[in-house]
Scaffold this motif. Structure first.
Motif, mmCIF file in Angstrom:
data_model
loop_
_atom_site.group_PDB
_atom_site.id
_atom_site.type_symbol
_atom_site.label_atom_id
_atom_site.label_comp_id
_atom_site.label_asym_id
_atom_site.label_seq_id
_atom_site.Cartn_x
_atom_site.Cartn_y
_atom_site.Cartn_z
ATOM 1 N N ILE A 140 -29.658 -25.034 -45.780
ATOM 2 C CA ILE A 140 -30.829 -25.896 -45.981
ATOM 3 C C ILE A 140 -31.724 -25.834 -44.752
ATOM 4 C CG2 ILE A 140 -31.546 -28.317 -46.166
ATOM 5 C CD1 ILE A 140 -29.144 -28.788 -47.925
ATOM 6 N N ARG A 141 -33.039 -25.826 -45.008
ATOM 7 C CA ARG A 141 -34.010 -25.798 -43.908
ATOM 8 C C ARG A 141 -34.990 -26.950 -44.060
ATOM 9 N NH1 ARG A 141 -35.582 -19.779 -45.432
ATOM 10 N NH2 ARG A 141 -35.792 -20.952 -47.368
ATOM 11 N N LEU A 142 -35.563 -27.374 -42.959
ATOM 12 C CA LEU A 142 -36.596 -28.406 -42.965
ATOM 13 C C LEU A 142 -37.917 -27.808 -42.515
ATOM 14 C CD1 LEU A 142 -34.908 -31.573 -41.370
ATOM 15 C CD2 LEU A 142 -35.502 -31.207 -43.758
ATOM 16 N N VAL B 183 -40.109 -32.675 -37.476
ATOM 17 C CA VAL B 183 -38.668 -32.896 -37.376
ATOM 18 C C VAL B 183 -38.388 -33.656 -36.092
ATOM 19 C CG1 VAL B 183 -36.399 -31.821 -37.214
ATOM 20 C CG2 VAL B 183 -38.154 -30.784 -38.656
ATOM 21 N N ILE B 184 -37.676 -34.754 -36.210
ATOM 22 C CA ILE B 184 -37.314 -35.551 -35.036
ATOM 23 C C ILE B 184 -36.055 -34.943 -34.427
ATOM 24 C CG2 ILE B 184 -36.676 -37.834 -34.196
ATOM 25 C CD1 ILE B 184 -38.150 -39.005 -36.591
ATOM 26 N N GLY B 185 -36.161 -34.491 -33.197
ATOM 27 C CA GLY B 185 -35.061 -33.785 -32.540
ATOM 28 C C GLY B 185 -34.014 -34.720 -31.981
ATOM 29 N N VAL B 186 -33.266 -35.372 -32.859
ATOM 30 C CA VAL B 186 -32.182 -36.264 -32.446
ATOM 31 C C VAL B 186 -30.910 -35.866 -33.196
ATOM 32 C CG1 VAL B 186 -33.702 -38.192 -31.880
ATOM 33 C CG2 VAL B 186 -32.857 -37.947 -34.211
ATOM 34 N N PRO B 187 -29.746 -36.232 -32.689
ATOM 35 C CA PRO B 187 -28.499 -35.850 -33.376
ATOM 36 C C PRO B 187 -28.424 -36.317 -34.820
ATOM 37 C CG PRO B 187 -28.034 -36.661 -31.167
ATOM 38 C CD PRO B 187 -29.486 -36.897 -31.404
ATOM 39 N N GLN B 188 -29.024 -37.461 -35.127
ATOM 40 C CA GLN B 188 -28.964 -37.965 -36.498
ATOM 41 C C GLN B 188 -29.618 -37.011 -37.494
ATOM 42 O OE1 GLN B 188 -29.737 -39.623 -33.852
ATOM 43 N NE2 GLN B 188 -28.836 -41.668 -33.811
#
Length: 249
Positions: free
Chosen positions: A152-154, A158-163
């Motif tokens: 899967i790709r976004l 994109v928020i660069g956080v572990p979540q």
């Protein structure tokens, strides 16, 4: 009393010009909007659904894109399930993939139909088209058709956080779990194909051709339209016999 001859010679009002609305043909409109015609006049017991182009999700794609809108397919599947005259559903795919949640929603709808279902992959059943292709009771792929399996790709912000990466991982597991639960491919083989490097340009994954899709257990057999309809008719007959046997008991 009015003379009848005078009535006949009275000038008739000019004919009203046909408007765009009056020219509309319901069948043509259905083809343009939904990509399919109304139920044939011979009251076919098979409902055919086509999934072509890109599966459109929550965002509207540009008008030049060939798309399949999931808000069109879901009501049609509900109607096919409720219609007693429809005994089987044939799903024909030629899709490049698209929105993950929309594709999974369509796949879940097909998988939970109580009536026999058969999918036929023509051209391509790529990306999120893979879960849709395996969602039916039986799946067939054309010899020249392909299926692209990749992670899967976004796109977009994109928020660069572990979540974010945890969310992607969970969504990926949903897709893997669905494919392995509705086909004969093992999780190890699917992940091997999904994360393979060196085959796809600027991406990771694998392009699987018809015979390989059957060999890996993704699809049941190689065939075409005649094979798909024949298999669906056979399953419809089996369902009729099982229902008749239940009524006798």
């Amino acid at each position: 009393m009015t003379n009848s001859k005078q009535q006949e010679t009275q000038p008739q009002p000019p004919a009203q010009p046909m408007t765009d609305e009056s020219r509309k043909n319901p069948t043509v409109d259905a083809i343009q909007q939904l990509g399919q015609t109304a139920t044939p006049t011979n009251e076919s017991n098979i409902f055919c659904m086509t999934i072509i182009g890109q599966v459109e999700g929550h965002l509207v794609l540009p008008p030049q894109n060939k798309t399949t809108k999931y808000e069109h397919l879901i009501p049609q599947l509900v109607a096919a399930e409720q219609n007693s005259k429809i005994e089987g559903v044939l799903i024909i795919l030629n899709t490049v993939g698209g929105d993950v949640e929309a594709g999974l929603a369509i796949a879940e709808m097909i998988a939970t139909l109580s009536k026999p279902t058969v999918t036929l992959v023509l051209g391509g059943g790529h990306s999120i088209g893979v879960p849709i292709a395996v969602s039916a009771n039986y799946s067939i792929i054309a010899e020249t058709a392909t299926m692209t399996i990749h992670p899967i790709r976004l796109n977009g912000l994109v928020i660069g956080v572990p979540q974010t990466f945890e969310y992607l991982d969970k969504m990926q597991e949903r897709v893997i779990r669905f494919i392995t639960g509705h086909s004969r491919v093992t999780e190890e083989k699917l992940k091997e194909l999904m994360f393979k490097t060196g085959e796809l340009t600027r991406d990771i994954g694998t392009t699987v051709i018809g015979a390989d899709a059957v060999k890996y257990g993704l699809i049941n057999q190689i065939g075409g339209l005649g094979d798909a309809i024949g298999e669906l008719n056979r399953r419809i007959e089996d369902r009729r016999h099982s229902q008749a046997g239940g009524m006798v008991q």
